[in-house]
Enzyme design. Structure first.
Site, PDB file in Angstrom:
ATOM      1  N   CYS A  88       0.834  -1.213   0.000  1.00 34.60           N
ATOM      2  CA  CYS A  88       0.000   0.000   0.000  1.00 34.60           C
ATOM      3  C   CYS A  88       0.871   1.267   0.000  1.00 34.60           C
ATOM      4  CB  CYS A  88      -0.981  -0.030   1.167  1.00 34.60           C
ATOM      5  SG  CYS A  88      -2.440   0.995   0.908  1.00 34.60           S
ATOM      6  N   GLY A 134      -5.884   6.000  -1.567  1.00 29.53           N
ATOM      7  CA  GLY A 134      -6.394   7.089  -2.386  1.00 29.53           C
ATOM      8  C   GLY A 134      -5.401   7.591  -3.407  1.00 29.53           C
ATOM      9  N   PHE A 135      -4.191   6.984  -3.433  1.00 25.31           N
ATOM     10  CA  PHE A 135      -3.144   7.381  -4.372  1.00 25.31           C
ATOM     11  C   PHE A 135      -2.644   6.142  -5.102  1.00 25.31           C
ATOM     12  CE2 PHE A 135      -3.362  10.684  -1.246  1.00 25.31           C
ATOM     13  CZ  PHE A 135      -3.049  11.859  -1.928  1.00 25.31           C
ATOM     14  N   HIS A 154      -3.743  -5.273   0.157  1.00 25.42           N
ATOM     15  CA  HIS A 154      -3.394  -5.780   1.486  1.00 25.42           C
ATOM     16  C   HIS A 154      -3.450  -7.307   1.512  1.00 25.42           C
ATOM     17  CE1 HIS A 154      -3.452  -2.054   4.102  1.00 25.42           C
ATOM     18  NE2 HIS A 154      -3.826  -1.603   2.922  1.00 25.42           N
ATOM     19  N   GLU A 165      -2.497  -9.308   3.689  1.00 20.78           N
ATOM     20  CA  GLU A 165      -2.801  -9.838   5.020  1.00 20.78           C
ATOM     21  C   GLU A 165      -4.295  -9.883   5.298  1.00 20.78           C
ATOM     22  OE1 GLU A 165      -3.617  -5.673   5.669  1.00 20.78           O
ATOM     23  OE2 GLU A 165      -2.100  -6.721   4.513  1.00 20.78           O
TER      24      GLU A 165
END
Length: 381
Positions: free
Chosen positions: A272, A314-315, A354, A356
């Site tokens: 992320c 958001g990026f 993600h 995980e």
């Protein structure tokens, strides 16, 4: 929907759009970027995910709080969101693991919420105009005054929020995934490797650390501003770059640190924010998505294989800015943005999602094993 519990509350967006509802959680006023999460479960993990720092989260699933909250499902020490928006709220949860209702939990942590609004209309608004600053208030119902306050709030673009959530102290993490939840039976094959990982905390989730520990790693978690020379003193077998909030391009110190670390050739894995930081360190650029990816069913892949992934960002990394030595390993199959990177010659890789989970699917858990294997291959070199 029982509407008698809350006092009047108001949500005002920066463009003047107003939603009237009722309050749950703490009383007061809060400002943040209004985003939406499409997951049907895992609201406690969402609320405590440090990547949501600075944001007011709209839950598109209409029922919130049915299973209550409990200490085991927290991804950090407290809720990280600025506020919560819901359609319906449950004050009397029904679940054997519940130790507290969601409204009481938010009151205890001073988090403001509003419910009883049309979350479908709000989500369609965000999808149309993009993520937008908003303000929730239970103490001021003057729309004009709230609009003035929210319009003076800073944009998420250019905002460094990592300093708000990173650890203040270096610590070691050794707790693996609880055996009741450990879905991967191959963990034992790597449990005796004795690999040391330094995790740079840009806003790390606990379950990421649990997954690394389940794969046999000794994990040293360091603040985001830790100098590279201090990180290298631990002689790590690998470097992990965590998730986190805000604009990655504003985390200049983190980018500088990772640039220095990758010169050492240590296996590096980013998730992320860590994916974006690694991209920036390798010469790429990032940009702000219109309304981001936040949910549990984002499809990612490239060649004849699709992973259903949990995402919150958001990026994104700009594809055209990537160096020739960096290859794309995954694309978000909804909008074709970059979802995974790997260096062609060096042991660096990252994903925008993600693996995980918590909450979410387990399709991408193999990436932790990939990181462990990279460290084993490079150990002692």
């Amino acid at each position: 929907m029982a509407m008698a519990k809350g006092q009047p509350a108001l949500l005002v967006l920066a463009d003047g759009t107003t939603f009237e509802g009722l309050s749950f959680g703490a009383k007061g006023t809060t400002v943040g970027e209004v985003v939406f999460n499409t997951g049907m479960t895992g609201y406690q993990e969402v609320l405590t995910d440090p990547s949501y720092c600075g944001q007011i989260v709209t839950f598109t699933y209409p029922e919130l709080g049915n299973t209550g909250v409990n200490p085991d499902d927290e991804e950090s020490e407290k809720p990280q969101v600025k506020g919560v928006i819901a359609r319906n709220i449950t004050y009397r949860p029904s679940n054997w693991r519940s130790t507290e209702s969601l409204p009481d939990y938010l009151i205890r942590h001073n988090i403001i919420g509003i419910y009883g609004i049309d979350t479908r209309a709000l989500t369609r608004k965000i999808r149309s105009v993009g993520a937008i600053n908003g303000i929730i208030s239970t103490e001021t119902l003057d729309k004009g005054e709230l609009l003035r306050q929210v319009q003076s709030a800073p944009s998420m673009a250019g905002l460094n929020l990592v300093k708000e959530v990173t650890t203040r102290e270096i610590y070691e993490w050794s707790t693996p995934t609880d055996s009741h939840w450990n879905f991967n039976t191959n963990n034992g094959e790597t449990s005796q490797e004795g690999l040391t990982v330094v995790a740079i905390d840009f806003g790390v989730k606990r379950n990421i650390l649990r997954r690394l520990a389940s794969y046999g790693c000794k994990i040293i978690v360091v603040p985001a501003d830790t100098p590279p020379e201090d990180i290298l003193k631990y002689n790590p077998d690998g470097i992990f770059l965590s998730n986190g909030p805000g604009d990655p391009s504003a985390v200049t110190e983190g980018v500088s640190t990772v640039k220095a670390l990758i010169e050492q050739g240590k296996p590096t894995f980013g998730i992320c924010m860590g994916h974006q930081i690694l991209g920036l360190s390798l010469g790429a650029e990032t940009f702000k998505l219109k309304f981001g990816h936040r949910g549990l069913n984002q499809p990612c892949g490239l060649k004849e294989k699709v992973e259903i992934t949990s995402q919150n960002h958001g990026f994104a990394v700009t594809e055209k800015s990537l160096d020739a030595e960096v290859e794309i390993t995954h694309l978000n199959l909804n909008d074709r943005t970059v979802a995974g990177l790997s260096h062609k010659n060096l042991p660096f890789f990252s994903v925008q999602y993600h693996p995980e989970a918590s909450p979410g699917p387990h399709d991408a858990d193999y990436l932790f094993e990939k990181f462990v294997n990279l460290m084993k291959e490079n150990k002692g070199q």
